[in-house]
Design an enzyme around this catalytic site. Structure first.
Site, PDB file in Angstrom:
ATOM      1  N   TYR A  29       0.873  -1.194   0.000  1.00 35.15           N
ATOM      2  CA  TYR A  29       0.000   0.000   0.000  1.00 35.15           C
ATOM      3  C   TYR A  29       0.903   1.234   0.000  1.00 35.15           C
ATOM      4  CZ  TYR A  29      -4.244   2.645   1.183  1.00 35.15           C
ATOM      5  OH  TYR A  29      -5.274   3.530   1.179  1.00 35.15           O
ATOM      6  N   LYS A  85     -20.173 -19.181 -12.913  1.00 35.02           N
ATOM      7  CA  LYS A  85     -19.199 -19.114 -14.016  1.00 35.02           C
ATOM      8  C   LYS A  85     -17.824 -18.754 -13.462  1.00 35.02           C
ATOM      9  CE  LYS A  85     -22.162 -19.781 -17.462  1.00 35.02           C
ATOM     10  NZ  LYS A  85     -22.093 -20.722 -18.581  1.00 35.02           N
TER      11      LYS A  85
END
Ligand SMILES: NC(=O)C1=CN([C@@H]2O[C@H](COP(=O)(O)OP(=O)(O)OC[C@H]3O[C@@H](n4cnc5c(N)ncnc54)[C@H](OP(=O)(O)O)[C@@H]3O)[C@@H](O)[C@H]2O)C=CC1
Ligand SMILES: CC(=O)C(=O)O
Ligand SMILES: [Mg+2]
Length: 415
Positions: A38, A93
């Protein structure tokens, strides 16, 4: 059946709701880890990507991600139930992308008023991903949506219900006709349904040898013929000069029936009228156009497939989409073109002729043996060889047709 319904609901609810989650690929334990992941470390790849967008493939997960995007207008064969109701299918999916091809897929369900609004939304987020898999978007809007997005996006855009289904169906049909001793160029085929999947399946079958004049396509109003004035431009491509008007008219003497419509539209009496040694792929999900037991009661010389996992010959786009995207992502293909699709057809069809590994049999405890024949015209989705066979054929076709960033397969790719 009530039990199965509850089992399916419990599967989705427990131990945590849904079927997918995010996992980390880098450590985030120490202050140094955080400084790299970060602030301030993250600024370094930000600056690189701002200078050269291509480095997003180097410093972010972009190259291994696919967005599974729907508006819920054609959820399986259940119809237009809206974007939120399509979420379990899109998560499904994503599960299949990850499990079968290690692709990180994100489901996105879009609420929209106009087609242009849907297209603009997808275009606006497309750069985040390595590819876009459009799912369960009804015809005819799906055709314009896919065409426009292919033109506007920098990553492959693929409408699975069209092309995934067409690739798998064509692979299965080539094999089934061969087993029945029929030549593809002579076969007469009835296609129930004239939407996304049906139009694409017939288009692909023609590319692989079926004669256009041997196709009878039907929608809810019956046979699509040249005197109809109520058909869109996509259905019109399949309008025959014929006196046949009903399914009963069309099915008499047909070699093959492909269902991409809705449940229970084909009767045992219809099946009785088909030519010797017919092929029936009743692919509507979750409920096929005819139950296999009904069709088998009428004919013993039949090859039968459905879209489901619980009968032999599962003709379902799961045999394609994880693997075609794997191949496309691995060579950084800019699109998924016809060469790649046809390579996938033949890779899937050929695999069904090879002997089946024990791992596949183990996943089907009710099945003693699987070998190329009426009950095994197409590989099982759990077959681990699909990944290497299909992805490699697709990646090579992308390279050969000049749409890939990589100009040769990576050393040792899929061996
Ligand atoms: N096994 C597989 O891998 C796949 C299966 N499918 C199945 O195919 C079906 C269609 O999906 P898709 O093409 O995406 O949807 P679309 O909405 O694009 O098309 C549906 C088509 O089916 C026709 N239709 C629906 N119900 C009937 C009926 N009772 N009798 C005759 N025609 C009917 C519609 O007719 P009209 O044009 O008159 O409205 C339309 O042409 C679904 O059941 C879906 O589950 C789809 C993709 C993959
Ligand atoms: C399998 C699939 O994509 C469908 O039925 O819509
Ligand atoms: Mg679908």
């Amino acid at each position: 059946m009530a039990d199965f319904r509850q089992q399916a609901l419990d599967y989705h609810e427990f131990p945590v709701p849904g079927k997918t989650a995010v996992c980390l690929t880098k450590p985030a334990e120490t202050s140094m880890d955080l400084a790299l992941a970060y602030s301030p470390g993250v600024a370094e790849p930000v600056r690189e990507i701002a200078k050269d967008p291509d480095t997003a493939y180097r410093y972010t997960g972009k190259g291994n991600t696919v967005a599974v995007i729907s508006n819920g207008t054609a959820i399986l064969g259940l119809g237009n139930l809206g974007p939120l109701a399509s979420k379990p299918v899109m998560e499904g999916k994503a599960l299949l992308f990850k499990h079968f091809a290690n692709i990180d897929a994100t489901d996105i369900e879009i609420k929209h008023d106009t087609t242009e609004q849907f297209i603009n939304t997808v275009e606006a987020i497309a750069d985040t991903f390595g590819g876009i898999n459009l799912e369960d978007i009804k015809a005819p809007e799906c055709f314009e949506i896919e065409k426009t997005l292919i033109e506007r996006c920098n990553v492959p855009v693929f409408h699975d219900d069209q092309h995934g289904t067409a690739i798998v169906t064509t692979a299965g049909m080539i094999n089934a006709l061969e087993i029945q001793g029929k030549k593809i160029e002579d076969a007469i085929i009835v296609c129930m349904g004239a939407g996304a999947a049906a139009i694409a399946c017939m288009t692909m079958l023609i590319k692989c040898g079926i004669q256009r004049k041997h196709i009878y396509m039907l929608d809810r109003k019956g046979v699509i013929h040249s005197e109809r004035t109520d058909i869109n431009e996509y259905k019109a491509l399949f309008a025959n000069q014929t006196t046949k008007r009903t399914l009963r008219d069309a099915i008499a003497g047909a070699d093959a029936f492909l269902g991409l419509s809705g449940p229970d539209v084909l009767s045992g009496d219809d099946v009785a009228l088909m030519a010797d040694k017919p092929v029936i792929f009743a692919c509507s999900n979750p409920d096929p156009e005819i139950k296999p037991e009904v069709a088998h009661d009428v004919r013993q010389d039949l090859i039968m497939g459905t879209g489901r996992s619980d009968y032999p010959n599962q003709v379902n786009n799961v045999l394609c989409f994880p693997f075609i995207f794997r191949g496309a992502l691995d060579v950084r293909a800019s699109k998924i073109n016809d060469e790649m699709k046809i390579a996938a057809v033949h890779a899937i069809a050929d695999l069904a002729k090879q002997s089946v590994p024990a791992a596949v049999l183990a996943a089907y405890p009710d099945v003693d043996a699987l070998s190329f024949g009426p009950d095994y015209v197409i590989p099982k989705p759990v077959d681990p060889r699909l990944l290497s066979h299909v992805a490699k054929a697709v990646a090579q076709a992308a390279i050969d047709s000049g749409v890939s960033v990589l100009k040769s397969l990576p050393e040792g790719y899929m061996v």
